[in-house]
Design a protein around this motif. Structure first.
Motif, PDB file in Angstrom:
ATOM      1  N   ASP A 436       0.823  -1.211   0.000  1.00  0.00           N
ATOM      2  CA  ASP A 436       0.000   0.000   0.000  1.00  0.00           C
ATOM      3  C   ASP A 436       0.855   1.259   0.000  1.00  0.00           C
ATOM      4  OD1 ASP A 436       0.978  -0.542   2.489  1.00  0.00           O
ATOM      5  OD2 ASP A 436      -0.953  -0.530   3.528  1.00  0.00           O
ATOM      6  N   ALA A 437       1.953   1.272   0.771  1.00  0.00           N
ATOM      7  CA  ALA A 437       2.840   2.442   0.784  1.00  0.00           C
ATOM      8  C   ALA A 437       3.559   2.606  -0.551  1.00  0.00           C
ATOM      9  CB  ALA A 437       3.850   2.323   1.921  1.00  0.00           C
ATOM     10  N   LEU A 442       3.992   5.596  -5.850  1.00  0.00           N
ATOM     11  CA  LEU A 442       3.778   5.729  -7.296  1.00  0.00           C
ATOM     12  C   LEU A 442       2.804   6.858  -7.614  1.00  0.00           C
ATOM     13  CD1 LEU A 442       3.497   2.008  -8.474  1.00  0.00           C
ATOM     14  CD2 LEU A 442       5.180   3.673  -9.270  1.00  0.00           C
ATOM     15  N   ALA A 443       1.710   6.920  -6.838  1.00  0.00           N
ATOM     16  CA  ALA A 443       0.711   7.961  -7.088  1.00  0.00           C
ATOM     17  C   ALA A 443       1.287   9.348  -6.854  1.00  0.00           C
ATOM     18  CB  ALA A 443      -0.513   7.737  -6.195  1.00  0.00           C
ATOM     19  N   TRP A 469      -6.880   4.305  -5.170  1.00  0.00           N
ATOM     20  CA  TRP A 469      -5.733   3.777  -5.912  1.00  0.00           C
ATOM     21  C   TRP A 469      -4.939   2.782  -5.066  1.00  0.00           C
ATOM     22  CZ3 TRP A 469      -3.119   2.269  -9.796  1.00  0.00           C
ATOM     23  CH2 TRP A 469      -1.741   2.138  -9.729  1.00  0.00           C
ATOM     24  N   CYS A 470      -4.750   3.082  -3.776  1.00  0.00           N
ATOM     25  CA  CYS A 470      -3.989   2.192  -2.898  1.00  0.00           C
ATOM     26  C   CYS A 470      -4.812   1.000  -2.425  1.00  0.00           C
ATOM     27  CB  CYS A 470      -3.464   2.971  -1.688  1.00  0.00           C
ATOM     28  SG  CYS A 470      -2.314   4.294  -2.108  1.00  0.00           S
ATOM     29  N   ALA A 471      -6.105   0.930  -2.772  1.00  0.00           N
ATOM     30  CA  ALA A 471      -7.000  -0.167  -2.393  1.00  0.00           C
ATOM     31  C   ALA A 471      -7.075  -0.319  -0.879  1.00  0.00           C
ATOM     32  CB  ALA A 471      -6.557  -1.472  -3.051  1.00  0.00           C
ATOM     33  N   ASP A 476      -7.022   4.755   6.697  1.00  0.00           N
ATOM     34  CA  ASP A 476      -5.669   4.197   6.808  1.00  0.00           C
ATOM     35  C   ASP A 476      -4.634   5.010   6.050  1.00  0.00           C
ATOM     36  OD1 ASP A 476      -6.786   2.133   8.264  1.00  0.00           O
ATOM     37  OD2 ASP A 476      -7.075   0.853   6.498  1.00  0.00           O
ATOM     38  N   LEU A 477      -5.075   6.051   5.339  1.00  0.00           N
ATOM     39  CA  LEU A 477      -4.137   6.816   4.522  1.00  0.00           C
ATOM     40  C   LEU A 477      -3.155   7.611   5.381  1.00  0.00           C
ATOM     41  CD1 LEU A 477      -3.658   7.228   1.496  1.00  0.00           C
ATOM     42  CD2 LEU A 477      -5.021   9.300   1.644  1.00  0.00           C
TER      43      LEU A 477
END
Length: 516
Positions: A436-437, A442-443, A469-471, A476-477
């Motif tokens: 996820d990180a 990438l984003a 995008w990170c699903a 949790d961001l």
């Protein structure tokens, strides 16, 4: 009847106050947020990210509750001798003159590290002189039609006319009949005045010839004054204005033989060159003949657009849920993007932060998204001298469908190498960050300005789009942002209810794909 004396019209110095973010002690992670206004008590918060968010909210609360800028205020920056945006003259340098002017504004100036925020009630010229200043409010133009003391002059009574015409004492006739009144003359059409402008504290003569030069000088004066009212500086526009000013002043000097105008033209050329160089440095480019300020892995805007196109396609066509599956789909898409086929070895999968890569590959094969020659175990055991052939049917072009991507065969390995560099970046690997990180990295790498600020014009990136995008869940961001900050990927990060703001650190700007 006497009139009472009124208050004087002395101008008061513009307001200024500062919100600071300071460490509490050496080796500690908590920070102190303080405000220079006397009614505000300091706060101690657990981390720099939390403290920075609290400082920004505190500043916004002051701006919402405080009064608007006063049109009659004296520029606070000028009162401080404009030392923050004028370089002091050295022993061999002449002092640079600075003239305050324009509307009074409320500007927020901050340092590049995000450690303090200063609010100033200053003129718009000084606000434009600060590279980090942002104008949040502008004072209304003063009403020049009403007298300053609030009293209106009594209306002048219209003169009364006699019912009969004037007569004289020596007139022979005693008749009081009014004489014939001649018809009024037809009003002459108003003469159109020649255009007269003002530029650089000089008035443009209305009889200046050629007329095109006079109009160009008047228009430039208006454009410079409009630029001073801008909320954000545009150095490319400023360089173009100074270039036009240099040409116009050179022509004016030839017409009038004025040495002062010729010197002003030379100074305008120097100002244009300086503004153009600053603009190139801001966007990470280099002047002609010099190396670029930021040597990016992907060097052209077309390559940056292709990288964003691949990520957008994966976001809308990922066959499995979860960040691990999303990251694997990204890497496999980049391996097969151009023709739908590619080669893969076991080390390519082992280098990704995937706890169970074999299971994910098997699920992609079962759902039909991925085809490969051999079994999953053979893929994991394959080496560079004997790679496994894989294919993605949805990316394979045919006569009716050329595929979702338009780049050529040479572009695909560049994009794949860029993604591997981002995902396998040294500090991300050392911090043992998860899929996820890496997806968030990438984003962020594809959503920055040329100088690394997040979002178009540095306005930030939407939390909903990033979490999708990170699903992951939007809640949790925040943890992922802290991980990237600790890995020296992000600086000045701040998360609001809707956006993530901040900038990429200097060391990873080479991996960025600026928005253009």
């Amino acid at each position: 009847m006497g009139v009472e004396a009124h208050a004087t019209n002395e101008r008061v110095t513009g307001r200024t106050w500062t919100v600071r973010l300071d460490p509490v002690g050496r080796g500690r992670t908590d920070v102190r947020v303080s405000c220079s206004r006397p009614a505000c008590a300091a706060q101690v918060l657990p981390s720099a990210a939390v403290g920075r968010t609290a400082a920004v909210e505190h500043l916004k609360a002051h701006l919402r509750a405080g009064p608007a800028p006063r049109p009659s205020a004296y520029c606070a920056c000028r009162a401080a001798e404009c030392h923050t945006h004028i370089r002091p003259a050295g022993p061999r340098e002449r002092p640079v003159p600075w003239r305050c002017g324009g509307a009074i504004v409320l500007a927020v100036v901050t340092d590049r590290e995000g450690r303090w925020w200063q609010v100033m009630e200053c003129c718009s010229r000084c606000a434009a002189g600060h590279p980090t200043a942002k104008v949040v409010a502008t004072a209304p133009a003063p009403d020049r039609t009403a007298p300053a003391d609030g009293f209106r002059a009594p209306a002048t009574p219209a003169p009364t006319m006699s019912a009969v015409g004037p007569h004289f004492s020596h007139s022979a006739s005693g008749s009081t009949a009014p004489p014939e009144v001649p018809a009024p003359r037809a009003a002459r059409p108003a003469r159109k005045r020649a255009r007269r402008g003002r530029i650089a504290q000089r008035f443009v003569p209305h009889d200046l010839r050629p007329v095109t030069l006079r109009d160009e000088l008047a228009e430039l004066g208006e454009l410079f004054r409009a630029y001073q009212q801008r909320a954000e500086p545009d150095l490319a526009m400023l360089a173009e204005l100074h270039t036009r000013k240099a040409k116009a002043f050179s022509a004016w000097a030839e017409v009038t033989a004025d040495t002062g105008l010729r010197l002003d033209a030379q100074r305008a050329e120097q100002a244009a060159a300086t503004a153009r160089l600053q603009h190139l440095h801001r966007i990470g480019e280099a002047p002609e003949g010099e190396e670029p300020a930021v040597a990016r892995l992907l060097t052209a805007p077309a390559q940056w657009g292709h990288a964003r196109a691949v990520l957008a396609h994966v976001a809308g066509h990922s066959p499995l849920p979860g960040p691990e599956a999303r990251l694997l789909v990204v890497m496999l898409t980049l391996r097969t993007a151009q023709a739908g086929v590619g080669n893969l070895v076991g080390q390519d999968l082992k280098g990704l932060p995937l706890p169970d890569a074999e299971r994910l590959v098997g699920q992609l094969v079962e759902c039909g998204w991925l085809d490969m020659a051999g079994t999953v175990d053979e893929l994991i055991a394959s080496r560079p001298e004997n790679p496994t052939r894989i294919s993605v049917p949805s990316l394979t072009p045919d006569e009716s469908d050329p595929g979702p991507f338009t780049f050529g065969r040479k572009m695909r390995p560049k994009l794949s190498g860029w993604a591997q560099r981002v995902v396998g970046e040294k500090k991300l690997r050392k911090a043992k960050t998860g899929a996820d990180a890496r997806l968030l990295a990438l984003a962020l790498a594809t959503g920055v300005t040329a100088d690394g600020r997040l979002g178009p014009e540095g306005e930030g990136l939407g939390l909903e789009a990033l979490s999708s995008w990170c699903a992951i869940d939007p809640g949790d961001l925040w943890e992922l942002v802290d991980r990237l900050t600790a890995a020296d990927w992000l600086t000045d990060a701040a998360v609001t209810d809707t956006v993530l703001t901040g900038r990429l650190s200097e060391r990873v700007l080479t991996l960025s794909c600026p928005l253009v």
